[in-house]
Every structure is written in C-alpha cells, then in structure tokens.
Enzyme design. Structure first.
Site, PDB file in Angstrom:
ATOM      1  N   TYR A 130       1.028  -1.138  -0.019  1.00 10.93           N
ATOM      2  CA  TYR A 130      -0.095   0.116   0.061  1.00 10.93           C
ATOM      3  C   TYR A 130       0.967   1.194  -0.082  1.00 10.93           C
ATOM      4  O   TYR A 130       0.916   2.096   0.902  1.00 10.93           O
ATOM      5  CB  TYR A 130      -1.070  -0.095   1.264  1.00 10.93           C
ATOM      6  CG  TYR A 130      -1.910   0.854   1.304  1.00 10.93           C
ATOM      7  CD1 TYR A 130      -2.906   1.099   0.384  1.00 10.93           C
ATOM      8  CD2 TYR A 130      -1.776   1.540   2.621  1.00 10.93           C
ATOM      9  CE1 TYR A 130      -4.300   1.728   0.783  1.00 10.93           C
ATOM     10  CE2 TYR A 130      -3.087   2.419   2.926  1.00 10.93           C
ATOM     11  CZ  TYR A 130      -4.235   2.518   1.823  1.00 10.93           C
ATOM     12  OH  TYR A 130      -5.276   3.331   2.120  1.00 10.93           O
ATOM     13  N   HIS A 135      -2.229   7.417  -3.028  1.00 11.32           N
ATOM     14  CA  HIS A 135      -3.410   6.664  -3.103  1.00 11.32           C
ATOM     15  C   HIS A 135      -3.700   6.486  -1.532  1.00 11.32           C
ATOM     16  O   HIS A 135      -5.085   6.553  -0.962  1.00 11.32           O
ATOM     17  CB  HIS A 135      -3.037   5.332  -3.566  1.00 11.32           C
ATOM     18  CG  HIS A 135      -4.050   4.419  -3.372  1.00 11.32           C
ATOM     19  ND1 HIS A 135      -5.178   4.150  -3.802  1.00 11.32           N
ATOM     20  CD2 HIS A 135      -4.146   3.142  -2.405  1.00 11.32           C
ATOM     21  CE1 HIS A 135      -6.000   3.408  -3.597  1.00 11.32           C
ATOM     22  NE2 HIS A 135      -5.134   2.771  -2.661  1.00 11.32           N
ATOM     23  N   LYS A 255     -10.795  -8.775  -2.313  1.00 12.41           N
ATOM     24  CA  LYS A 255      -9.746  -8.763  -3.083  1.00 12.41           C
ATOM     25  C   LYS A 255      -9.412 -10.175  -3.574  1.00 12.41           C
ATOM     26  O   LYS A 255      -8.694 -10.269  -4.850  1.00 12.41           O
ATOM     27  CB  LYS A 255      -8.509  -8.190  -2.327  1.00 12.41           C
ATOM     28  CG  LYS A 255      -8.466  -6.893  -1.672  1.00 12.41           C
ATOM     29  CD  LYS A 255      -8.244  -5.932  -2.722  1.00 12.41           C
ATOM     30  CE  LYS A 255      -8.178  -4.674  -2.040  1.00 12.41           C
ATOM     31  NZ  LYS A 255      -7.782  -3.569  -2.911  1.00 12.41           N
TER      32      LYS A 255
HETATM   33 MN    MN Z   1      -4.110  -3.253  -3.917  1.00 11.48          MN
END
Ligand code: MN
Length: 417
Positions: A130, A135, A255
């Site tokens: 991450y 982001h 995910k």
């Molecule tokens: Mn990702």
C-alpha cells in the site's frame, strides 16, 4: 547501453515494448507445442526450447528439455549469475551482427498472435503493499478524515497484507463479478448481493528470484539480488464488500476473487537504465529501512476502459516512480521478522496514484467514490466498472530511444452468476 544503433535481426517496430533491450520471459503454448519458455522480441516469441535443441545454449550445461517448462520457477532458481549470462547470450544471438541463429529463424520464432500465454510463474505466496502516499492519502481522506488521512504508522513502514495466490490469473482471463456481504451506512443489517462497486487497482508486482530460510533477513542493499523481475498487476477490488469487511484485519474477500497479471516477466536488468530517485521520505525511516542509490523506476503507466463493442477511453496515466516505499524497502520490511521467501513469490506495489487526479490508479479515486463520474466516448457514464467492460493496464519505460515495455494486462468483467 547508449548505443541506440544496437539492433536485432528480428524486425522490431519502433514503438514495440519488446526491443532487444528488454527480452522478457514468458510461458507459451502453440498448436504445435505444449507449454515452454519464450522470450518476446518485437511481435515474435523466441522459443527457447528450440534454441537449446539447436545447440546454441550448450555452454550453460542445462538438462535436455530444460525450457519445456510449465513455469519459469526452475529457470529463475538457476540464480542471477546464470540467468544474466543466458540473457547476455540471447542478446548476442538476437543482435544484427549475429549470423548463426538467423539461419534458423523459421524454427525458433513464432508470431505472438499465434501463441497462447500462460501464468509465467507458479506463485507460492502473494503480498500486496500500500506504498503510494497519494493513494493512501486519497483513500484515507474519503473513508476516514482529511485531516488525518494517513494512519500514524504509514510513513514508518510499508503497510501490506497477505493476499491470495491461487486466484492470480493471466491477462485475458474473464473476471466474474463477485457476490459478497455489504452494508449500506443507513442499513441496520448487511445484505448478500453481487458487488455493486467493482474497481481495479493499477499496480506493478515483482517476482522473488531467490529463496531464503526461515529466520533469514534480506537487507535493503541485498534486496535486488532477490528480485528477478516485474509484471503489471491489476488488483481487482470490490469496494462495497471491502468497506464492510476490512475492519480490523484488512481486505479479505473484496480482493481474493481475482488479480490479473501481464504475461511477460521483465527482468530487473532490463530496467537498469530507467532508475530514478524516489520521493523524499519524511520523517527519516528506521535504519533497517534506509536504502541507498536510485531505487525507483521511471515506468509510464496507463489505464484503458472499454465498454463491449465500444471505444476504449484512457482514464488514467500514472508512473511507477511515484512510489513512496521502494521494492527494496518492501522486501527488507517483509523479511525483517524472519519470514522466508520462495522463488516465484509475488509482491505487488499497491495502487500507483500520482498527485494529479488524472493519474489516480483506481475508479474509487478517479470518480472520487462515484461523485465525479467518467463520461465514456459513447456518452454513458462510469462510477465503477460495469458488466462487460474491459479494463487494460499498460506500461513502458523509454529513454534515449530505448524502450522497455510490459505489454498489457487486460480483463473483461462478466455479470454475476
Ligand atoms: Mn491493492
């Protein structure tokens, strides 16, 4: 490396991702042959099994049929000293000055359009980081608090989670919209329904090229020895499922339904000319995370969204160089507790967003949670990805006439079952 006149006897179109400076590895099959290792050059695939059969790789003393492999793992496990030597040999065999292999061009080259590509590596474990500060800031702003968008740990360690390796698929695989549990803010109870907020994440991933023992650490200065190469990575994400499930242990079913990767594994050596410095890290990181030299790479990225039967729209242009945490820091952090690695393990970067809204790496950010829809060429709007849309990531590095690209990773969304 600056000799731009260095050319191949294979015809390589000017804008090809697969110049002689690249030579990425992949696993392909054709109507004539089962899975084997190939190298992309221009619009062709060089069949390494055939090249070996013809005796051109005898000096490496590999087992007969070594390149008739289902995955690249055994090749990568030869170690960088050997795979780099093989890469040099292939560069020489494909160069214009070479006169031997060209005589066998019909036997060793196949058009890429006539082969089927497969997963390049058998992926044992997969981790998603991450590591883009833009982001993480955008997501933190939308879901928590613009004043405290980054959680207190973010600038001190590369945040990551253990992902699902079994559902990583090759480019071109159709993705079924997943079902799952979600809960509207004003609802009392969750519901079970097809994902309504289906998203992509623009990422790149590296493949681990050298195993470690349990208890062993990889330092930032050793890390590049342990990275074989890179692919494009789309971390498909079900935002409504994610929002409800992620507390407190992070993403799970939002995910794990699928991630898509590009078929050609670009060796780290090919990216050498494109090294750049990363963003300044403030505050200073702990000693085990300090890294020296140019550890980021200038790789231009773009995202295309195409409705069925319609025209593709480029919805984002970003760059891998924006990453706050580099791959060496990710690997050093991942192994600092003694967690062991195997050849073929995959670590994805996390969504790669830049500062400008046009460089955001997910629909969530591009449409700001659906509040700023994207208008498509056919006049329809997208807040998230719709059924039968095709999403494609592309990436390449270019400098002084040398182009090293990743091709693309593409996936079409099918309606929920
Ligand atoms: Mn990702």
């Amino acid at each position: 490396m600056n000799d731009v006149a260095f050319k191949s006897w294979v015809d390589v179109p000017a804008q090809s991702d697969f110049s002689i400076y690249n030579l990425p590895y992949g696993i392909f099959s054709s109507p004539q042959h089962s899975k084997r290792i190939g190298v992309a050059i221009g619009n062709e695939v060089l069949d390494l099994a055939k090249v070996q059969e013809l005796g051109f790789l005898d000096e490496f003393k590999l087992a007969k049929g070594f390149f008739e492999a289902e995955f690249l793992n055994d090749f990568i496990a030869l170690g960088k000293s050997l795979t780099s030597a093989i890469r040099q040999k292939l560069t020489q065999l494909l160069s214009k000055e070479e006169t031997e292999l060209v005589k066998h061009s019909k036997k060793v080259l196949l058009p890429q359009s006539e082969v089927k590509m497969h997963l390049p590596v058998k992926i044992g474990d997969y981790t998603d980081f991450y590591s883009s500060i833009e982001h993480a800031t955008n997501v933190g702003t939308m879901f928590r608090d613009p004043e405290n968008a980054l959680l207190p740990n973010w600038r001190h360690l590369p945040v990551g989670y253990h992902g699902r390796a079994s559902s990583i698929v090759i480019s071109g695989t159709e993705i079924r919209r997943p079902w799952g549990q979600s809960k509207a803010d004003d609802a009392e109870m969750p519901t079970f329904q097809p994902c309504r907020l289906l998203d992509f994440e623009l990422e790149m991933a590296f493949v681990v090229g050298k195993s470690t023992q349990l208890g062993e650490r990889i330092t930032t200065s050793q890390a590049e020895e342990y990275i074989f190469g890179m692919v494009l990575f789309n971390d498909w994400s079900a935002r409504d499922i994610q929002k409800w499930e992620y507390v407190p242990l992070g993403p799970f079913l939002a995910k794990s339904f699928a991630s898509s990767i590009s078929p050609w594994l670009v060796p780290l050596e090919a990216l050498e000319p494109f090294r750049v410095s990363g963003p300044a890290q403030e505050p200073e990181v702990l000693d085990y995370l300090k890294s020296e030299g140019l550890k980021n790479y200038d790789i231009q990225l773009e995202v295309g969204l195409k409705p069925e039967g319609g025209e593709e729209k480029i919805i984002s242009k970003s760059n891998f160089k924006y990453m706050y945490w580099n791959m060496c820091q990710q690997l050093a952090h991942h192994s600092v507790n003694g967690c062991n690695f195997n050849v073929g393990d995959m670590c994805a970067s996390g969504t790669i967003s830049g500062k400008e809204p046009s460089s955001y790496g997910s629909m969530l950010e591009l449409t700001w949670r659906g509040t700023k829809p994207i208008t498509m060429p056919d006049g329809t709007e997208r807040r998230f990805i719709q059924d039968r849309d095709t999403l494609t990531l592309r990436g390449f590095a270019e400098k002084e006439g040398i182009r090293v690209g990743f091709g693309e990773v593409s996936g079409k969304i099918l309606p929920a079952e």
